[in-house]
Design an enzyme around this catalytic site. Structure first.
Site, PDB file in Angstrom:
ATOM      1  CG  HIS A  18       3.046 -19.426 -21.960  1.00 27.20           C
ATOM      2  ND1 HIS A  18       2.490 -19.593 -23.265  1.00 27.20           N
ATOM      3  CD2 HIS A  18       3.075 -20.828 -21.558  1.00 27.20           C
ATOM      4  CE1 HIS A  18       2.271 -20.786 -23.385  1.00 27.20           C
ATOM      5  NE2 HIS A  18       2.749 -21.696 -22.646  1.00 27.20           N
TER       6      HIS A  18
ATOM      7  CB  CYS B 123       0.040 -19.000 -27.389  1.00 30.43           C
ATOM      8  SG  CYS B 123      -0.107 -18.688 -25.767  1.00 30.43           S
TER       9      CYS B 123
ATOM     10  CD  GLU C 179       4.028 -14.535 -24.241  1.00 31.88           C
ATOM     11  OE1 GLU C 179       4.371 -15.088 -23.436  1.00 31.88           O
ATOM     12  OE2 GLU C 179       3.806 -14.921 -25.338  1.00 31.88           O
TER      13      GLU C 179
END
Lengths: 147, 147
Positions: free
Chosen positions: A57, A87, A59
């Site tokens: 992801h 998330c 991040e």
């Protein structure tokens, strides 16, 4: 450059540029940048498809990049800008990285750490920055997938 | 080799070997292996210090390794064995990876997805496998840090 230009909107637009790169590669269009004293020290976009890696992801990759730049495992004093609410996995990573501020664009009711899981944090969180652009990117992407 | 040997205890001992490698490198001693049909397709240990990366938990690295082996972003039908109950970040990663079973050793009251955060999952979870060895490694590590 006028310091006033370096506001949350400015850095979110940098994260949106990353999300647009993801979109062009047929990845879920999410981008992230990490700043320290108004300088970007990490930037990344979602690369799950490209890397065949569900942990890739935006991040996670941005944190890895920023820590690599800093030469240290903690990012005290740094802010992460993300086009979509993080998330569970990314929220956990943000806490381990000791980031000092979370700024996100669009809410994510299905997977968001707050919208979905109602998780609390002592880290200041600001949502809704440039959210129209961030959520439009996501909607367009998933609509194109359904057609 | 007798198939009965390939039980949860057998694979947890493989994860413990990884945790021991972490210990020797002065990393928090946590290890993980991922299996598919009684074969190990990914193994890793915590490398946060070595990589200066707060996301480099054993589970994240094992998932990346297993997906790399499988050439696919999902690990349906696979089991992850972890010496310590996963944190929020790793629990999120396990869900994104669509692992079919979670087996862990020692509970982690401070950061565990269940013990601390009471998060629910439809993935079957088995805790307490070889937990004495797993928690002894952690206790010895943190005691040596305090002294």
């Amino acid at each position: 450059m006028d310091p006033i230009l370096f506001d949350d909107s400015y850095f979110m637009k940098q994260a949106i540029q990353q999300a647009e790169m993801a979109y062009e590669k047929d990845e879920v269009p999410i981008g992230a940048v990490i700043t320290y004293e108004n300088r970007i020290i990490g930037r990344a976009h979602n690369q799950v498809e490209q890397l065949n890696d569900p942990t890739a992801h935006a991040e996670i990759l941005a944190i890895t990049a920023a820590c690599n730049f800093a030469g240290y495992k903690h990012l005290d004093g740094c802010t992460i800008y993300i086009t979509v609410e993080p998330c569970l996995m990314c929220f956990g990573a943000i806490q381990w990285a000791r980031l000092s501020k979370i700024v996100y664009g669009a809410e994510e009711p299905k997977t968001g750490f707050d919208s979905k899981h109602q998780l609390q944090t002592i880290i200041p969180v600001i949502g809704g920055i440039e959210s129209a652009t961030c959520s439009a990117l996501m909607k367009t992407f998933f609509q194109s997938k359904r057609n």
